[in-house]
Design a protein around this motif. Sequence first.
Motif, PDB file in Angstrom:
ATOM      1  N   UNK A 168      -4.425   1.909  -2.258  1.00 49.85           N
ATOM      2  CA  UNK A 168      -4.339   2.952  -0.863  1.00 49.85           C
ATOM      3  C   UNK A 168      -5.278   3.976  -0.992  1.00 49.85           C
ATOM      4  N   UNK A 169      -5.480   4.638  -2.331  1.00 47.73           N
ATOM      5  CA  UNK A 169      -6.374   5.341  -2.436  1.00 47.73           C
ATOM      6  C   UNK A 169      -8.042   5.531  -2.094  1.00 47.73           C
ATOM      7  N   UNK A 170      -8.251   4.384  -2.780  1.00 43.61           N
ATOM      8  CA  UNK A 170      -9.560   3.503  -2.308  1.00 43.61           C
ATOM      9  C   UNK A 170     -10.005   3.073  -1.018  1.00 43.61           C
ATOM     10  N   UNK A 171      -8.792   2.775  -0.455  1.00 42.62           N
ATOM     11  CA  UNK A 171      -8.876   2.200   1.138  1.00 42.62           C
ATOM     12  C   UNK A 171      -8.929   3.969   2.619  1.00 42.62           C
ATOM     13  N   UNK A 172      -7.869   4.651   1.900  1.00 40.95           N
ATOM     14  CA  UNK A 172      -8.109   6.182   2.487  1.00 40.95           C
ATOM     15  C   UNK A 172      -9.133   7.046   2.280  1.00 40.95           C
ATOM     16  N   UNK A 204     -15.527  -3.552  -4.126  1.00 43.82           N
ATOM     17  CA  UNK A 204     -15.655  -4.478  -3.367  1.00 43.82           C
ATOM     18  C   UNK A 204     -14.942  -3.070  -2.282  1.00 43.82           C
ATOM     19  N   UNK A 205     -13.861  -2.498  -2.883  1.00 51.46           N
ATOM     20  CA  UNK A 205     -12.955  -1.888  -1.781  1.00 51.46           C
ATOM     21  C   UNK A 205     -13.946  -0.726  -1.149  1.00 51.46           C
ATOM     22  N   UNK A 206     -15.523  -0.387  -2.097  1.00 47.42           N
ATOM     23  CA  UNK A 206     -16.057   0.664  -1.611  1.00 47.42           C
ATOM     24  C   UNK A 206     -17.364   0.374  -2.145  1.00 47.42           C
ATOM     25  N   UNK A 263       0.686  -1.178   0.065  1.00 46.19           N
ATOM     26  CA  UNK A 263       0.639  -0.091  -0.019  1.00 46.19           C
ATOM     27  C   UNK A 263       0.805   0.865   0.175  1.00 46.19           C
ATOM     28  N   UNK A 264       0.979   1.733  -0.932  1.00 38.22           N
ATOM     29  CA  UNK A 264       2.502   2.563  -1.316  1.00 38.22           C
ATOM     30  C   UNK A 264       1.790   4.229  -1.206  1.00 38.22           C
TER      31      UNK A 264
END
Length: 245
Positions: A178-182, A210-212, A145-146
């Motif tokens: 990273x973007x979608x999890x943050x 799935x992430x959103x 997760x950069x």
Amino acid sequence: MKKQIVTILMTSALALGITACGAGTAEDQTSGEQTSSDQTQETSDDQADAGEDETDTGAATGSSNILIAYFSVPEDVDTEGIDADAGASIVVDDGQVKGNLEYTAGVIQQTTGGDLLRIETVDQYPLDHETLVDQAADEQDQEARPGLASQIENVDQYDTILLGYPNWWGDMPMPLYTFLEENDFAGKTIIPFTVHGGSGFSDTVDTIAQLQPDAQVSSDGLSISRNDVADAADEITSWAEGLGL
């Protein structure tokens, strides 16, 4: 300007058909903005300002409710005398070198009037083709997760997120995770667009959903071959207009 695509024979890295990296072709598996070369998609100009509609830290400070967020990584190639390089995933637009995703996002922005956000990482990706290909594969293996250097200034401002990314090894680049999890896009509409080397979206649209889980993820995204981007302005515009934003 009439754009011509000059295809450069890729290094042996492209031919390394990695097995089962999703349903993608060997190109997409090694791909940057679509294939390994896709991975190397954006030009070094992308390392600088992505455009006057962006700030150093995030989306523009305009009043639009549309955000066009895109990810691109530059490959260092000589663009003298050419209008495009499909292998390196770049387009020379009116004398300005742009990555395929940067170019696509710009056309979408001109059509929809949304704000632009280039998704940038704290640690910049290498510009060397083979090194970039290997790093992309390693990050997927490690589920990395950069860290991101760019952030959305006001998530609540946006109702629609147009999300652009290359197909790397049959998946989104790990900074997209990273973007979608943050960011919490609950109640918003996410519309993906991708540039690829033959595998289209692969399973990335399902991954975004799935992430959103509380966002509405559109299945009517835009998928363009890296070989067609330089001549795809009309297609991109028509698609963006059809969204009714």
